[in-house]
Design a protein around this motif. Structure first.
Motif, PDB file in Angstrom:
ATOM      1  N   THR A 102       0.844  -1.195   0.000  1.00 36.32           N
ATOM      2  CA  THR A 102       0.000   0.000   0.000  1.00 36.32           C
ATOM      3  C   THR A 102       0.875   1.240   0.000  1.00 36.32           C
ATOM      4  N   LEU A 103       0.445   2.241  -0.740  1.00 40.11           N
ATOM      5  CA  LEU A 103       1.156   3.515  -0.772  1.00 40.11           C
ATOM      6  C   LEU A 103       0.444   4.562   0.069  1.00 40.11           C
ATOM      7  N   CYS A 104      -0.694   4.210   0.616  1.00 40.74           N
ATOM      8  CA  CYS A 104      -1.467   5.139   1.445  1.00 40.74           C
ATOM      9  C   CYS A 104      -0.862   5.187   2.851  1.00 40.74           C
ATOM     10  N   PRO A 105      -0.402   6.366   3.283  1.00 42.80           N
ATOM     11  CA  PRO A 105       0.187   6.441   4.626  1.00 42.80           C
ATOM     12  C   PRO A 105      -0.818   6.161   5.737  1.00 42.80           C
ATOM     13  N   ILE A 106      -2.086   6.520   5.526  1.00 50.75           N
ATOM     14  CA  ILE A 106      -3.105   6.256   6.548  1.00 50.75           C
ATOM     15  C   ILE A 106      -3.317   4.756   6.706  1.00 50.75           C
ATOM     16  N   LYS A 107      -3.423   4.051   5.576  1.00 50.74           N
ATOM     17  CA  LYS A 107      -3.613   2.599   5.644  1.00 50.74           C
ATOM     18  C   LYS A 107      -2.365   1.908   6.168  1.00 50.74           C
ATOM     19  N   ALA A 108      -1.184   2.421   5.799  1.00 52.60           N
ATOM     20  CA  ALA A 108       0.065   1.818   6.275  1.00 52.60           C
ATOM     21  C   ALA A 108       0.196   1.929   7.794  1.00 52.60           C
ATOM     22  N   VAL A 109      -0.245   3.042   8.361  1.00 51.50           N
ATOM     23  CA  VAL A 109      -0.117   3.265   9.799  1.00 51.50           C
ATOM     24  C   VAL A 109      -1.256   2.614  10.581  1.00 51.50           C
ATOM     25  N   THR A 110      -2.495   2.778  10.104  1.00 49.83           N
ATOM     26  CA  THR A 110      -3.647   2.310  10.883  1.00 49.83           C
ATOM     27  C   THR A 110      -4.171   0.947  10.451  1.00 49.83           C
ATOM     28  N   GLY A 111      -3.892   0.567   9.206  1.00 52.67           N
ATOM     29  CA  GLY A 111      -4.454  -0.669   8.676  1.00 52.67           C
ATOM     30  C   GLY A 111      -5.844  -0.479   8.070  1.00 52.67           C
ATOM     31  N   TYR A 112      -6.357   0.748   8.150  1.00 47.94           N
ATOM     32  CA  TYR A 112      -7.675   1.057   7.595  1.00 47.94           C
ATOM     33  C   TYR A 112      -7.535   1.986   6.395  1.00 47.94           C
ATOM     34  N   PRO A 113      -8.355   1.775   5.366  1.00 46.36           N
ATOM     35  CA  PRO A 113      -8.252   2.632   4.177  1.00 46.36           C
ATOM     36  C   PRO A 113      -8.792   4.039   4.439  1.00 46.36           C
ATOM     37  N   CYS A 114      -8.219   4.984   3.720  1.00 41.74           N
ATOM     38  CA  CYS A 114      -8.726   6.362   3.775  1.00 41.74           C
ATOM     39  C   CYS A 114      -9.829   6.515   2.715  1.00 41.74           C
ATOM     40  N   PRO A 115     -10.526   7.646   2.675  1.00 48.59           N
ATOM     41  CA  PRO A 115     -11.595   7.816   1.678  1.00 48.59           C
ATOM     42  C   PRO A 115     -11.107   7.739   0.233  1.00 48.59           C
ATOM     43  N   SER A 116      -9.843   8.050  -0.008  1.00 47.26           N
ATOM     44  CA  SER A 116      -9.363   8.027  -1.389  1.00 47.26           C
ATOM     45  C   SER A 116      -8.615   6.750  -1.752  1.00 47.26           C
ATOM     46  N   CYS A 117      -8.515   5.807  -0.840  1.00 41.68           N
ATOM     47  CA  CYS A 117      -7.853   4.539  -1.169  1.00 41.68           C
ATOM     48  C   CYS A 117      -8.568   3.875  -2.353  1.00 41.68           C
ATOM     49  N   GLY A 118      -7.819   3.450  -3.321  1.00 37.92           N
ATOM     50  CA  GLY A 118      -8.371   2.795  -4.494  1.00 37.92           C
ATOM     51  C   GLY A 118      -8.620   3.735  -5.649  1.00 37.92           C
ATOM     52  N   THR A 119      -8.355   5.034  -5.462  1.00 33.62           N
ATOM     53  CA  THR A 119      -8.630   5.990  -6.534  1.00 33.62           C
ATOM     54  C   THR A 119      -7.763   5.724  -7.758  1.00 33.62           C
ATOM     55  N   THR A 120      -6.494   5.407  -7.561  1.00 34.40           N
ATOM     56  CA  THR A 120      -5.616   5.132  -8.705  1.00 34.40           C
ATOM     57  C   THR A 120      -6.120   3.927  -9.485  1.00 34.40           C
ATOM     58  N   ARG A 121      -6.475   2.863  -8.773  1.00 36.33           N
ATOM     59  CA  ARG A 121      -7.019   1.682  -9.461  1.00 36.33           C
ATOM     60  C   ARG A 121      -8.323   2.013 -10.162  1.00 36.33           C
ATOM     61  N   SER A 122      -9.131   2.836  -9.533  1.00 36.84           N
ATOM     62  CA  SER A 122     -10.404   3.231 -10.127  1.00 36.84           C
ATOM     63  C   SER A 122     -10.187   4.041 -11.409  1.00 36.84           C
ATOM     64  N   VAL A 123      -9.259   4.988 -11.386  1.00 41.39           N
ATOM     65  CA  VAL A 123      -8.961   5.788 -12.580  1.00 41.39           C
ATOM     66  C   VAL A 123      -8.442   4.892 -13.690  1.00 41.39           C
ATOM     67  N   HIS A 124      -7.543   3.995 -13.349  1.00 43.35           N
ATOM     68  CA  HIS A 124      -6.991   3.068 -14.339  1.00 43.35           C
ATOM     69  C   HIS A 124      -8.095   2.227 -14.963  1.00 43.35           C
ATOM     70  N   THR A 125      -8.977   1.708 -14.136  1.00 45.65           N
ATOM     71  CA  THR A 125     -10.098   0.895 -14.608  1.00 45.65           C
ATOM     72  C   THR A 125     -11.056   1.728 -15.459  1.00 45.65           C
ATOM     73  N   PHE A 126     -11.287   2.970 -15.057  1.00 44.19           N
ATOM     74  CA  PHE A 126     -12.135   3.897 -15.804  1.00 44.19           C
ATOM     75  C   PHE A 126     -11.574   4.112 -17.212  1.00 44.19           C
ATOM     76  N   PHE A 127     -10.263   4.336 -17.311  1.00 45.41           N
ATOM     77  CA  PHE A 127      -9.653   4.558 -18.617  1.00 45.41           C
ATOM     78  C   PHE A 127      -9.611   3.292 -19.475  1.00 45.41           C
ATOM     79  N   GLU A 128      -9.729   2.135 -18.845  1.00 44.02           N
ATOM     80  CA  GLU A 128      -9.850   0.891 -19.610  1.00 44.02           C
ATOM     81  C   GLU A 128     -11.280   0.685 -20.105  1.00 44.02           C
ATOM     82  N   GLY A 129     -12.209   1.547 -19.664  1.00 38.81           N
ATOM     83  CA  GLY A 129     -13.591   1.462 -20.123  1.00 38.81           C
ATOM     84  C   GLY A 129     -14.518   0.672 -19.221  1.00 38.81           C
TER      85      GLY A 129
END
Length: 137
Positions: free
Chosen positions: A37-64
């Motif tokens: 994980t590259l999210c510092p909040i998830k790395a420290v707490t183990g819980y995702p932040c509100p923007s966790c997954g945005t990069t994957r979502s953008v990538h998936t969006f551009f794949e259609g």
């Protein structure tokens, strides 16, 4: 913010964002990101932040794959649209020697300061965070 500073910032932000997205694609193809994980909040707490997954979502969006992008993180749709529109708008303003993007930003900033705008946005972010926690992203 003065127009020149604004356009320099937006140019840097667009380049950094596209660099991040292309770097993510390279990382995805050439490594096994299980448990990384590259999210510092998830790395420290183990819980995702509100923007966790945005990069994957953008990538998936551009794949259609719009529905999959929404499932991963709805913020990715907004980010993907901005990544597609803002560089073109920036290029238009530079070529036409206009400041329409800067004027839009100023107007948007004033509009966003209204409680009937920022409160639903805040609620959306909280709901997105709950969604990320539910999915155990």
């Amino acid at each position: 913010m003065k127009p020149k500073t604004f356009y320099l910032f937006i140019s840097f932000f667009c380049c950094a964002s596209w660099g991040w997205l292309l770097g993510f694609e390279h990382f995805r193809q050439h490594s096994s990101p299980v448990g990384v994980t590259l999210c510092p909040i998830k790395a420290v707490t183990g819980y995702p932040c509100p923007s966790c997954g945005t990069t994957r979502s953008v990538h998936t969006f551009f794949e259609g794959h719009i529905s999959e992008a929404l499932w991963v993180n709805p913020l990715g749709i907004v980010a993907g649209l901005l990544l597609a529109i803002v560089p073109l708008w920036l290029l238009h303003d530079v070529l036409m020697r206009r400041a329409t993007l800067h004027k839009f930003f100023i107007a948007f900033e004033q509009w966003f300061k209204r409680p009937y705008v920022y409160i639903p946005f805040f609620i959306f972010i909280v709901l997105n965070w709950i969604w990320n926690l539910y999915k155990n992203l």
